[in-house]
Design a protein around this motif. Structure first.
Motif: not given
Lengths: 552, 334
Positions: A117-121, A157-158, A163-166
């Motif tokens: 998730a951090e990579a996506v953020k 938001n991680v 898991t991640i919320d956009i």
């Protein structure tokens, strides 16, 4: 010296051993053979090796085999989205604002960095806060999610390791289409930092990640990026550690060569120097069909539209009756038969038929008598029915294989019902494009190629959406109701509501006929008959991992 | 002699200055600009203005030229407008390809041209002469864009003897540190790859060599015929010098001068020819780079390529002039 040689030998043995091991354990069962190199001819070279900072067809085509996004188009389809790096379709909150993604586990980038998730953020943060100096290089980011305060995204938001919320500022029924673009594929944060693509460098010439150097194209795809020799070739190689074992490529490598001259491409296919041609023109189709060693590769549903464009700032094109008469006057089927070698269909709506939310409209068909009737009723004099009709003199576009021939055909159709046509032409780039954008041409040939296969991409982004509150100068088509409906459709909280509103928007267009849709072209590719397993797609999001080569 | 060379080099400075000015003005006189080309069908006037500003195209033209010149004097050719890479990088990565092709074409053209010209001059008006004159006429009059695809089709597609495009089979994966593939493959002892590079070179360099070959052949023929009529040749023959020696020492020595001039001039034609040859044979050198750059209005690439071509032309002309003095003791420069 001797030491380095020994080291080199040792490491190459290791590489060879791991290659053998890799191909033994994981290989797609669909491969008829494994190994080999396929040579692909592209019409031009890539511009850059960063899919956010380059949006040319070549970069996205090649890069699309190396880089992956949270979502992506299902191979072989135009508009069906599947989760790629997301483990499943995201959950959408009731207010239509929060997309909750669960990410695939056990995925690593080609440089060994874990995907989480951090990579996506990190990637989202990079896109949203791209320095102003670099923003002109990312037109798709600008026209979709936007930058900084102007972005449609309010926060990312991680919520866990995977898991991640956009969270969006307003509902957007096309948001997942945006995320599926090659421009929003997830790159290794380590590589972005190492290659100067972490928004600290504002001079694009100094970003090695974008210039084919350190950190370039480090993704999670079935192929990894090997090298880009500017102007000569780009090589991608099989990723043995690909997370989807069934998707491990059959081929060892794919080499993309820029070959701009279509005759050179044809000679290369016939001689076997080129295995796959990204694009062939309709005039080459008979040669290919006559040759047993080369096959046409059809691309299925069309993802473009070729139109007879009308600018309402020029009389008599502001008159709906005149436009209706034009619609009855043009023979679309003749265009399909004479200029596209059959690789097109007459357009019967304002969207290619396989687009998300597309509606067949039953537009006026070829009926010259009816056209004459309408014109007679309008009471316009022959002087008033005189129109400057422009076509580009020196270009071939995927939707427009022979501009001057098509022009002649359409001009004859229009003159037959009572128009007087002043033929006008100019060179495509930049004068034709420039005049088109500035709204100088009354009637002209133009086409549109999809970026994503949904209604908003054509109707809002490319055609009739107002810019700064004003109709675009290309058409000067003012229809405030349409604008409101399209904005509501884009902001619809769910697909059903969006479909209803996009349907209404298309009905308005069918009523008003602001421009005349002519054909939806299906420009084919070509391959030597040793090429198998290729899954083609009209949106050009084609994956090479299923391709294998047989013996000649 | 050194003073002469120095003077010539000094004279070439204003020439090069003029070339930068003309090239700069020429690409900007073409309608439209790169901003439109970059944005394509999807452009809006606002987006074009934004891009123009960020590319610096909205500033007064003299300001742009002044900046270009000041960067140029510091050895910076600017950045490609389309790819956003330094132009020096673009040019240098493609220059070896063009040089390799041009040198091969020139070698083939000059060798064949000299041989044909001398063969034709042996008996002026005879059958060989007529045939060779026809051949050189063809060489001059068939354009590259006809000859290239013809050779490509016959030897590449129908007979399948030679590759149709590119510089090397991409499946070979040889490292190419210098970009001169003949050297790169030979120095690594990759002889299979070396043969492949030679095979790739044949069709484009033969195509490109036709023009210089024909010009050199014609000039050699007329020059040799003229010298053969001179008194000293008759004298040499009368005193019983063997014909090969007459041809070498008495005829060619004096026939060289106009031939060398033609060879020098052909370098210019050759550079122009690479532009089309490279497009036909998918040869990714400076020629095909220039074609793309002009189409895309990539100002800095076009300007720089013209400048490089001008420098080559000036240097070659200087070398030709110097060679006069070496070939003919009667000429000396002060």
């Amino acid at each position: 010296m001797r030491q380095t040689t020994a080291l080199w030998l040792a490491s190459s043995c290791l590489v060879a051993a791991s290659l053998v091991a890799g191909s033994a354990q994981a290989q797609s069962e669909a491969c008829g053979t494994t190994g080999g190199t396929m040579i692909v001819a592209m019409p031009a070279d890539m511009l850059r090796t960063d899919l956010t900072l380059a949006s040319d067809t070549q970069a996205w085509y090649i890069g699309g085999n190396v880089m992956q996004g949270l979502m992506g188009p299902k191979p072989g389809t135009l508009s069906e989205l599947i989760p790629v790096l997301a483990a499943a379709q995201p959950e959408l909150s009731d207010d239509g604002l929060t997309y909750s993604f669960t990410l695939r586990e056990g995925v690593t980038f080609h440089d060994g960095t874990p995907f989480d998730a951090e990579a996506v953020k990190y990637n989202f943060d990079r896109w949203l806060s791209l320095p102003p100096e670099l923003q002109p290089y990312a037109p798709y980011t600008a026209s979709t999610i936007g930058f900084g305060d102007a972005s449609i995204i309010s926060e990312v938001n991680v919520t866990g390791d995977h898991t991640i919320d956009i969270v969006l500022k307003e509902p957007n029924s096309s948001f997942l289409n945006y995320l599926a673009l090659a421009g929003f594929t997830i790159a290794s944060p380590t590589a972005l930092k190492a290659g100067g693509a972490d928004n600290t460098v504002t001079d694009i010439t100094q970003i090695s990640e974008a210039q084919g150097g350190k950190g370039a194209l480090i993704g999670t795809g079935p192929f990894s990026f090997k090298e880009w020799v500017r102007g000569d070739h780009t090589t991608i190689v099989k990723n043995d550690d690909y997370w989807d074992e069934a998707g491990v490529p059959c081929l060892d490598q794919v080499v993309f060569r820029p070959v701009s001259n279509p005759a050179t491409v044809m000679a290369g296919l016939q001689a076997g120097d080129i295995d796959f041609a990204f694009q062939v023109g309709p005039t080459d189709v008979p040669i290919i069909k006559a040759n047993k060693k080369i096959d046409i590769v059809e691309r299925g549903d069309s993802c473009n539209m070729f139109e007879l464009a009308l600018n309402h700032a020029h009389a008599p094109l502001d008159n709906p009756d005149v436009r209706r008469a034009i619609a009855y006057a043009v023979n679309k089927q003749a265009l399909v038969d004479n200029f596209y070698a059959g690789y097109a269909a007459p357009a019967n709506g304002y969207l290619p038929p396989a687009f998300q939310f597309a509606k067949a409209l039953d537009l006026p068909g070829y009926d010259p008598e009816k056209a004459k009737e309408i014109l007679a009723k309008s009471g316009l004099t022959p002087e008033q029915l005189t129109v400057d009709f422009w076509y580009p003199s020196d270009v071939v576009r995927p939707y427009m294989p022979d501009p001057s021939g098509i022009f002649q055909s359409l001009a004859a159709d229009l003159e037959a019902v009572g128009f007087t046509i002043n033929p006008k032409s100019d060179i495509w780039a930049p004068s034709y494009l420039d005049s088109y954008v500035r709204g100088t041409y009354p009637m002209y040939l133009m086409g549109t190629i999809c970026q994503w296969a949904s209604a908003d991409n054509f109707l809002l982004t490319n055609f009739f959406g107002y810019v700064d509150g004003e109709p675009r100068k290309q058409w000067n088509y003012r229809n405030d109701d349409l604008q409101t409906t399209m904005e509501a459709a884009l902001g619809a909280p769910n697909a059903d509501e969006a479909a209803k509103l996009w349907g209404e928007a298309q009905d308005m267009l069918g009523e008003d006929l602001p421009i005349i849709p002519l054909v939806n072209a299906k420009p084919p590719a070509a391959a030597r008959s040793v090429v198998h397993g290729f899954v083609s797609s009209g949106n050009l999001r084609e994956q090479m991992n299923t391709v294998w080569l047989s013996q000649e | 002699m050194p003073r002469y060379i120095l003077r010539r080099l000094l004279v070439s400075i204003p020439v090069l200055f003029g070339v930068t000015l003309i090239a700069f003005a020429f690409v900007r006189l073409l309608p439209g600009d790169p901003a439109v080309t970059i944005l394509g069908e999807r452009a809006t006037p606002a987006a074009i203005e934004r891009l123009r500003t960020s590319l610096g195209l909205d500033r007064p033209i003299w300001q742009q030229y002044a900046e270009y010149m000041s960067n140029l004097l510091q050895g910076d050719l600017g950045n490609s407008t389309i790819t956003a890479a330094p132009v020096t990088k673009e040019l240098f990565s493609r220059f070896p390809a063009t040089l390799e092709l041009s040198i091969c074409a020139l070698l083939i053209g000059v060798t064949a041209g000299l041989w044909l010209g001398r063969a034709a001059a042996r008996r002026p008006g005879g059958g060989t002469d007529g045939g060779l004159t026809l051949l050189s006429l063809l060489g001059i009059s068939i354009p590259i864009f006809v000859l290239g695809p013809l050779l490509q089709y016959v030897f590449g597609v129908v007979l399948d003897w030679l590759p149709t495009s590119g510089r090397i089979n991409p499946r070979l994966f040889v490292s190419t540190p210098t970009g001169f593939l003949l050297w790169d493959t030979a120095s690594q002892g990759e002889w299979g790859a070396f043969r492949d590079v030679v095979a790739h070179l044949v069709l484009p360099s033969v195509t490109l060599s036709m023009m210089p070959m024909a010009m050199v052949a014609r000039m050699t023929r007329s020059s040799v015929i003229e010298v053969q009529r001179e008194d000293y040749v008759r004298t040499a023959r009368a005193k019983g010098v063997v014909p090969p020696r007459i041809a070498r020492r008495h005829v060619m020595r004096n026939a060289w001068l106009p031939v060398v001039t033609v060879i020098g001039l052909q370098v210019g034609a050759l550079l122009a020819g690479t532009v089309i040859t490279e497009t036909v044979f998918g040869w990714n050198g400076v020629g095909s780079l220039v074609v793309n750059a002009i189409n895309q209005r990539d100002y800095f690439v076009v300007q720089s390529a013209i400048l490089v071509f001008a420098v080559i032309f000036i240097v070659v002309n200087l070398l030709v002039d110097i060679s006069y003095a070496l070939l003919d003791p009667r000429i000396s420069y002060r």
